[in-house]
Each structure stands twice: as C-alpha cells, then as structure tokens.
Design a protein around this motif. Sequence first.
Motif, PDB file in Angstrom:
ATOM      1  N   ALA A  63       0.839  -1.191   0.000  1.00  0.00           N
ATOM      2  CA  ALA A  63       0.000   0.000   0.000  1.00  0.00           C
ATOM      3  C   ALA A  63       0.876   1.244   0.000  1.00  0.00           C
ATOM      4  O   ALA A  63       1.719   1.413   0.880  1.00  0.00           O
ATOM      5  N   ARG A  93      -2.528   0.615  -4.321  1.00  0.00           N
ATOM      6  CA  ARG A  93      -1.630  -0.531  -4.280  1.00  0.00           C
ATOM      7  C   ARG A  93      -0.553  -0.407  -5.348  1.00  0.00           C
ATOM      8  O   ARG A  93      -0.822   0.012  -6.476  1.00  0.00           O
ATOM      9  N   GLN A 171      -7.234  -4.268  -5.294  1.00  0.00           N
ATOM     10  CA  GLN A 171      -7.741  -3.676  -4.055  1.00  0.00           C
ATOM     11  C   GLN A 171      -9.243  -3.484  -4.148  1.00  0.00           C
ATOM     12  O   GLN A 171      -9.773  -3.106  -5.179  1.00  0.00           O
ATOM     13  N   THR A 196      -6.799  -6.286   0.228  1.00  0.00           N
ATOM     14  CA  THR A 196      -5.759  -6.367  -0.782  1.00  0.00           C
ATOM     15  C   THR A 196      -5.524  -7.832  -1.137  1.00  0.00           C
ATOM     16  O   THR A 196      -5.437  -8.677  -0.257  1.00  0.00           O
TER      17      THR A 196
END
Length: 222
Positions: A63, A93, A171, A196
């Motif tokens: 992230a 991401r 994501q 995620t």
Amino acid sequence: MHIQRALGFLLALALVTLPAFADVAWVTPAYQGQDTSGTASSLTITSVAGGGGNMVYGAIGFASNSGQTCTGATHNGNAMTLIGSQIDSGGGRSLCRYRITGGSLGTGSCVFNLSAASLTLDGTCLVFSGVDTASPLGTSQTSTGFLVTSTSTTAVSSSATGMVVDSFVVQNLVTGITVGASQTEQSAQDDGANVTYHRTSTEPGAASVTMSWSWTTNGVYA
C-alpha cells in the motif's frame, strides 16, 4: 528462451519474457503476506531454495499510503535487479518486480525493502531453471485498471521453450479471483483487513502468450 511476467496493482498488470538455453521450468514458489498496521518497511520470505534453478523472480505488492517506493531486494544476501515497478502515489496498491540469476544461487531468504512503512506487504519468490543467464529477460508489458472486474488481456511474445510469469495486486472487496486460461496460479495472498489481494501465475511460452485475471465486484489493480 524467455520468461515473461505480468503484474498488477490497483488494477495494473505487467509481463516480461526471459530467454533460455533449455526448456525453462518452474522449480518452487515461496510467498509471504503481512498485515503490518503501518509498522514495517521490509518483508522477508525465508528458505527460498535457489539451488535447483538459475533464476529467482521476486514481486512485492504494498500500500502506497504515504508515498512509499521500492528501495531494493536481495536473495541469500545478494542484490536482486529491479525488473520494473508500478507505483500509485495516490495511496493505492503498488507493485515492484525483481530477479537474480546465477549458476549456484543457494538457499536463502528473499528480502524486500521500501522507503517507509506500509499498511500491507505481500511478497512472492519463484525459482526457475533453464533460463539463459546471459540474456534472462525478454519483453515486458503492464496494465492498470480502476473499478473493473478483470485485468486487461496482456500479450507478450515468447518461445516454445520459454515461460511467462505475472504478478498483480487488486484492491477492494473482490471475490472469486480466477486465473486466465492456460495459466497456473503459483501464489495467493489475501489481506482481508486492508482488502488487498496479491496473485502470481506462470504459463508455458509460445509465439504469443496472453495473461489475464478476473474477479467479481469492481476493484482497482496494478
């Protein structure tokens, strides 16, 4: 011979090819996911057995919640070469891919490092044999997507003795992540707390190889 790779993040996908002097074969995968709660800037995957192959491929998804970038990776203490990266500076991401080649890689940890701590870290290392170490990489392709239910189909040129490898991160609250036709899923990591999902797959080489993933519910990938 070539290996190619595909990768993704916030709905992004990338592929690259590797040349080989014999049939490229996948040896073994190792992967590790970590919900770090913003406290870790590195990820270690232990006991990656490189002794049976001559190339280690590594990918890390994370992230970019505070503008993090990739600062390097090692296998068994030896620096890996950056293949490519997709960095989402807007807090989504991101994905970085690395490789190291050699005749005697040994068994050791893959370590991925970022410029700052991230909320999530998901890494994969794959060991391949038969790669042409003098010219290990071929072409690379990437794609990204926002609020979609599949990656763009991404094609790369390879050879019958080559291999294609892809990685991607998606994501959002997606479900039913499905690998594309003729691909073999090699690693799967799900971080439910931060919604995620990180995947890696391989596909035997051919004149043209298409890599793709699909899922339900709109997501963002890289």
